[in-house]
Design a protein around this motif. Structure first.
Motif, PDB file in Angstrom:
ATOM      1  N   ASN A 364      34.571 -26.899  16.185  1.00 44.83           N
ATOM      2  CA  ASN A 364      33.197 -26.849  15.934  1.00 44.83           C
ATOM      3  C   ASN A 364      32.348 -28.267  15.218  1.00 44.83           C
ATOM      4  OD1 ASN A 364      31.436 -25.838  17.707  1.00 44.83           O
ATOM      5  ND2 ASN A 364      29.974 -24.535  15.774  1.00 44.83           N
ATOM      6  N   PHE A 367      31.412 -33.247  18.622  1.00 40.77           N
ATOM      7  CA  PHE A 367      30.267 -32.603  19.464  1.00 40.77           C
ATOM      8  C   PHE A 367      29.899 -33.931  20.618  1.00 40.77           C
ATOM      9  CE2 PHE A 367      26.624 -34.854  16.995  1.00 40.77           C
ATOM     10  CZ  PHE A 367      27.039 -34.778  16.160  1.00 40.77           C
ATOM     11  N   TYR A 396      25.441 -28.273  18.586  1.00 43.00           N
ATOM     12  CA  TYR A 396      26.426 -28.391  17.499  1.00 43.00           C
ATOM     13  C   TYR A 396      25.375 -28.920  16.680  1.00 43.00           C
ATOM     14  CZ  TYR A 396      27.457 -31.931  13.493  1.00 43.00           C
ATOM     15  OH  TYR A 396      27.938 -32.475  12.317  1.00 43.00           O
ATOM     16  N   ASN A 453      23.147 -31.762  22.217  1.00 43.87           N
ATOM     17  CA  ASN A 453      24.238 -31.821  21.191  1.00 43.87           C
ATOM     18  C   ASN A 453      25.489 -30.818  21.588  1.00 43.87           C
ATOM     19  OD1 ASN A 453      22.829 -34.390  19.454  1.00 43.87           O
ATOM     20  ND2 ASN A 453      21.979 -32.470  18.910  1.00 43.87           N
ATOM     21  N   SER A 455      29.010 -28.392  20.914  1.00 42.52           N
ATOM     22  CA  SER A 455      29.657 -28.506  20.231  1.00 42.52           C
ATOM     23  C   SER A 455      31.659 -28.202  20.757  1.00 42.52           C
ATOM     24  CB  SER A 455      30.518 -28.494  18.838  1.00 42.52           C
ATOM     25  OG  SER A 455      29.430 -26.813  18.773  1.00 42.52           O
TER      26      SER A 455
END
Ligand code: FUL
Length: 460
Positions: A364, A367, A396, A453, A455
């Motif tokens: 995680n 990203f 993210y 973003n 992830s």
């Protein structure tokens, strides 16, 4: 005159930049976002009096678990995939589950273990032994304490906080109940939350603080187990206070680009009540009901705090244990069956990209970042007809929560159809559908403010 308007302009632009500064998560919030599901245990005099709100006048001897076994709670929770426990160290009746020096209404005054017992000690030890996180619920409302409703009480509460935060740590979360009723003298207290919060910061700086209005985590606005389908971790809650009426819907959904970053925690009980009642043994929620709650909490950008109240023996009842294990199976039936996706088979806006790996590497902290002006389309080619039934998307979070709208499409070999759609994503958005055979899947991010973003993507 000209000079004045220039000054006015400067003031105006600086105000705009202040109001537009994005609220981002702190490190302690990011650590909390790594969790998803933990237990609440309501335990105290109410367990024995069959009440939900004790009066504060119960004799201490009422509290007498015949076979308390905190290891049994923790082992049950661990087996069920639960990551931590938050216990009602002091509920509204004021009874302290530890021998506090600042009250005469505690385990010490009860017959249980001849007044030598300490539930917080036993539970925190069990958590350490089995690797679960330990958290504390404390009700500022106290229907027993003689100082409640006076200036002195805030300091009494802080003294109690000092005891529990020093002697049983590490504490991952402190849960402040917002209820504020009358004390034994008929008075209501003006709570000094600033003092309470600064005490927690000083003694357990890594602990997150929950209340209706944060500062770290906010209430979701109901006790039925659901966050809004749109759920922003940010919220404009300046001037709000715990217990304020009429803000439930806003707590449930948050506000896009809100002033404070305060993600939601969804507290709900596995039984109708928060405390154990024999008459509710047949009313324990089924695995299907719990799964539906999971999808509407963890699956909607929140963490799930599921209450499992110990019984009069001081153990988790078998009906609750069974439901927890069946619920775990249900989660695994969905989330345990991730498709293995080859990053080479992912197209980003129609092209191959080295960035696709970040989406499916299970990590995680990697990203894919995109400017929001470009619509983002992620296409996955499974190479053959594949049965699918759900998806999990993650943003993210260190860069904030931005996505406003997305759509999932599937290709059955002939045409593309929209399978499902959603609004916000945040920490996790899980959507499910009836099993559908497709050989390609497309995620379209349709709208976001600022950058996108992403992830993580899991397809089930
Ligand atoms: C509420 C309390 O009044 C209930 O008894 C329960 O503890 C729930 C979690 O919070 O405010």
């Amino acid at each position: 005159m000209k000079k004045l308007s220039i000054i006015a302009l400067i003031v105006l632009t600086s105000q705009i930049s202040i109001s537009q500064k994005e609220a981002l998560p702190s490190q302690r919030q990011l650590n909390w976002e790594k969790l998803s599901y933990y237990a609440f245990t309501h335990f105290g005099p109410n367990t024995f009096t069959d009440l939900e709100w004790g009066h504060g006048t119960e004799t201490e001897d009422i509290f007498n678990p015949t076979a308390l076994d905190c290891e049994q709670w923790v082992k049950t929770f661990k087996q069920a995939g639960i990551e931590g426990v938050i216990i009602t160290a002091k509920h509204h009746d004021g009874f302290c589950l530890w021998p506090s020096k600042y009250s005469k209404h505690t385990v010490r005054e009860s017959k249980w273990k001849n007044g030598k017992g300490d539930v917080l000690r036993e539970l925190s030890n069990a958590c350490k032994k089995y690797g679960l996180k330990f958290g504390l619920y404390l009700s500022p409302w106290d229907r027993n304490h003689p100082d409640y409703g006076t200036e002195k009480y805030n300091q009494v509460f802080v003294n109690m906080l000092n005891e529990v935060l020093t002697n049983y740590g590490p504490i991952f979360e402190v849960w402040f109940d917002g209820a504020n009723g009358e004390g034994p003298n008929g008075k209501k207290q003006v709570y000094d939350f600033e003092l309470f919060n600064s005490t927690v910061r000083k003694l357990q700086p890594n602990s997150v603080i929950f209340s209706d209005v944060g500062p770290d985590i906010r209430w979701v606005g109901n006790e039925r187990g659901f966050a809004g389908e749109t759920n922003w971790s940010t919220i404009n809650n300046q001037g709000w206070y715990a217990g304020k009426a009429g803000i439930e819907k806003q707590l449930n959904e948050g506000h896009e680009n809100g002033f404070a970053y305060q993600p939601t925690e969804i507290d709900v009980s596995i039984r109708p009540g928060w405390f154990f009642h024999e008459k509710e043994n047949e009313k324990v929620k089924s695995a299907d009901e719990l799964m539906s709650i999971y999808l509407k909490s963890v699956g909607r950008n929140g963490n799930l705090l599921l209450n499992i109240p110990p019984d009069m023996r001081g153990r988790i009842h078998k009906n609750d244990s069974l439901a927890l294990l069946n619920f775990k199976e249900k989660r695994e039936e969905l989330l345990g069956k991730k498709l293995k996706i080859n990053p080479e088979k992912i197209g980003i806006n129609g092209k191959k990209s080295s960035l696709s790996k970040a989406l499916v590497d299970g990590n995680n902290s990697t990203f894919l970042s995109m400017n929001q002006e470009k619509e983002l389309t992620i296409e996955m080619d499974f190479g053959k007809n594949t049965s699918t039934k759900g998806i999990q998307l993650r943003e993210y979070l260190p860069k904030g929560q931005h996505i406003k709208s997305f759509e999932i499409e599937g290709f059955n070999g002939e045409n593309w159809t929209v399978i499902t759609k959603g609004t916000t994503i945040g920490n996790r958005r899980i959507l499910t559908w009836n099993p559908l055979s497709i050989n390609k899947l497309r995620i379209k991010i349709l709208d976001a403010f600022d950058t996108i973003n992403l992830s993580g993507i899991e397809v089930y």
